[in-house]
Scaffold this motif. Structure first.
Motif, PDB file in Angstrom:
ATOM      1  N   LYS A  17       0.840  -1.209   0.000  1.00 17.68           N
ATOM      2  CA  LYS A  17       0.000   0.000   0.000  1.00 17.68           C
ATOM      3  C   LYS A  17       0.870   1.252   0.000  1.00 17.68           C
ATOM      4  N   THR A  18       1.980   1.193   0.707  1.00 16.87           N
ATOM      5  CA  THR A  18       2.882   2.357   0.723  1.00 16.87           C
ATOM      6  C   THR A  18       3.466   2.556  -0.666  1.00 16.87           C
ATOM      7  N   ALA A  19       3.837   1.439  -1.324  1.00 14.82           N
ATOM      8  CA  ALA A  19       4.400   1.549  -2.681  1.00 14.82           C
ATOM      9  C   ALA A  19       3.363   2.132  -3.635  1.00 14.82           C
ATOM     10  N   ARG A  23       3.500   5.666  -5.835  1.00  9.52           N
ATOM     11  CA  ARG A  23       3.250   5.830  -7.287  1.00  9.52           C
ATOM     12  C   ARG A  23       2.283   6.990  -7.528  1.00  9.52           C
ATOM     13  N   ILE A  24       1.243   7.054  -6.687  1.00 13.40           N
ATOM     14  CA  ILE A  24       0.255   8.147  -6.825  1.00 13.40           C
ATOM     15  C   ILE A  24       0.958   9.484  -6.580  1.00 13.40           C
ATOM     16  N   SER A 152      -7.180  12.446 -13.443  1.00 10.55           N
ATOM     17  CA  SER A 152      -7.294  11.459 -12.352  1.00 10.55           C
ATOM     18  C   SER A 152      -6.203  10.389 -12.466  1.00 10.55           C
ATOM     19  N   SER A 153      -5.925   9.736 -11.362  1.00 14.05           N
ATOM     20  CA  SER A 153      -4.813   8.771 -11.348  1.00 14.05           C
ATOM     21  C   SER A 153      -5.127   7.484 -12.116  1.00 14.05           C
ATOM     22  N   LYS A 223      -6.529  11.838  -1.741  1.00 13.96           N
ATOM     23  CA  LYS A 223      -5.287  11.139  -1.361  1.00 13.96           C
ATOM     24  C   LYS A 223      -4.824  10.234  -2.514  1.00 13.96           C
ATOM     25  N   TRP A 224      -5.783   9.609  -3.181  1.00 11.06           N
ATOM     26  CA  TRP A 224      -5.442   8.689  -4.273  1.00 11.06           C
ATOM     27  C   TRP A 224      -5.402   9.352  -5.647  1.00 11.06           C
ATOM     28  N   GLY A 225      -5.485  10.658  -5.665  1.00 12.66           N
ATOM     29  CA  GLY A 225      -5.338  11.365  -6.941  1.00 12.66           C
ATOM     30  C   GLY A 225      -6.486  11.157  -7.909  1.00 12.66           C
TER      31      GLY A 225
END
Ligand code: BYC
Length: 324
Positions: A17-19, A23-24, A152-153, A223-225
């Protein structure tokens, strides 16, 4: 919302999850086969399927006027606009499928009344001027929201948004052209267009969703773009742009509290009727029942087409197997 995790790479480990967050934060685009947290996938399925439903249900209010357009030119423009909205629904259902949610599943959720679609499409189109106002205000609001979503991501969502925004831009221009013409027309036309703006202004502000402090999804989506601006920020951009456009053609905005703040450079506006908003979202708006009835009937009437397409696909598959 159902879980759609079969054959999909989801993340459970903290390190993964951190990785992913890294990326985001680096501004990378997430593609369908990339590992992603299950919650990211579920949030996108929720938002993108609601968006697809909005495009398709959104054909109904304007579709109501196709047979009564006042000239061939207006009829052709309206036909092609409504057809564009159907296309947007199709891109978005396809983009949602890349997350593992089948079109059939998400459409069933809409028809069963479990999935949401934009509140704005639960208002009636009472006069021809409503078609102009939908183009100008509703498509205008959609552009502001979707220009953000074009960054968006999630790759398939952002790419769909780029094309959709180009088409929405034409929709807005044709709407504003009609507004300007009617505002410059006979007293009856002026009255009709002002009446339409009076009815659609506040529901359009509601399209952006609840105030930030009442928006449970915004923080996670930012947070997730997926989102890069909040509901209130987008609503403010909409007001700033459309008040100026209204004044340029002599249209009044139905808000006694509207005033320009020289210091901030923004238009301040009155409080939205949130009881009305939630009432519409919960299915009790002026047209909710009629919209869902129309969608259910269209789905039922299209059954033979789906069956024919499936039979054709089976036949093609069989002949391919025989040939190999
Ligand atoms: N209507 O935490 P929040 C078009 C729900 S069509 C109904 O702020 P989020 C066009 C929200 O879903 C394009 N429900 O949510 C077509 C959530 O409930 P759930 C329309 C709404 O996701 C034809 C709860 O309230 N555009 O342009 O952060 C002709 C809390 O909200 C609404 C899109 O679909 C609403 N207005 O932000 C002409 C844009 N607002 O799901 C034109 C894509 C909020 O947790 N979607 N809710 O049960 C978005 O940008 C965002 O999802 C929203 C909401 C801004 C709508």
């Amino acid at each position: 919302m159902q879980k759609f995790s079969e054959n999909l790479i989801t993340m459970s480990e903290k390190n993964d999850k951190t990785a992913f967050q890294q990326r985001i934060d680096n501004g990378e685009t997430i593609e369908p086969k990339d590992p992603m947290p299950d919650r990211y996938r579920q949030q996108l399925i929720r938002m993108m399927s609601q968006h697809a439903h909005s495009e398709v249900v959104g054909m109904l209010p304007e579709g109501n006027w196709i047979t009564r357009a006042p000239s061939l030119r207006r009829k052709m423009i309206l036909l092609s606009k409504v057809q564009d909205e159907a296309g947007h629904g199709l891109y978005l259902y396809s983009a949602t499928e890349t997350l593992g949610a089948s079109r059939q599943q998400v459409i069933e959720e809409l028809l069963e009344g479990k999935a949401k679609y934009s509140s704005i499409f639960n208002y009636p189109t009472l006069s021809w001027a409503d078609v102009a106002v939908i183009g100008w205000l509703v498509d205008g609001a959609a552009i502001i929201n979707q220009t953000m979503l074009a960054r968006s991501s999630y790759g398939p969502y952002s790419r769909a948004m780029i094309r959709i925004c180009k088409e929405e831009s034409f929709h807005k221009k044709q709407g504003y052209e009609m507004i300007a013409k009617m505002a410059d027309g006979t007293p009856e036309q002026q009255e009709m267009v002002q009446d339409a703006v009076d009815r659609w202004w506040w529901p359009t502000l509601m399209m952006f969703g609840p105030h930030d402090e009442d928006s449970p999804n915004s923080a996670e989506l930012i947070k997730w773009g997926v989102k890069s601006k909040t509901n209130d920020e987008l609503r403010q951009s909409f007001v700033d742009r459309h008040v100026q456009e209204a004044h340029a053609v002599g249209i009044d905005i139905p808000d006694p509290d509207l005033k320009f703040n020289e210091e901030t450079g923004h238009w301040e506006f009155g409080e939205i009727d949130w009881d009305e908003f939630w009432n519409v979202v919960r299915g009790n708006g002026p047209m909710n029942k009629e919209r869902m009835k129309a969608r259910r009937e269209a789905h039922e009437n299209g059954k033979w087409v789906r069956e024919a397409a499936e039979a054709y696909a089976r036949k093609k598959k069989l002949s391919k197997e025989k040939a190999s």
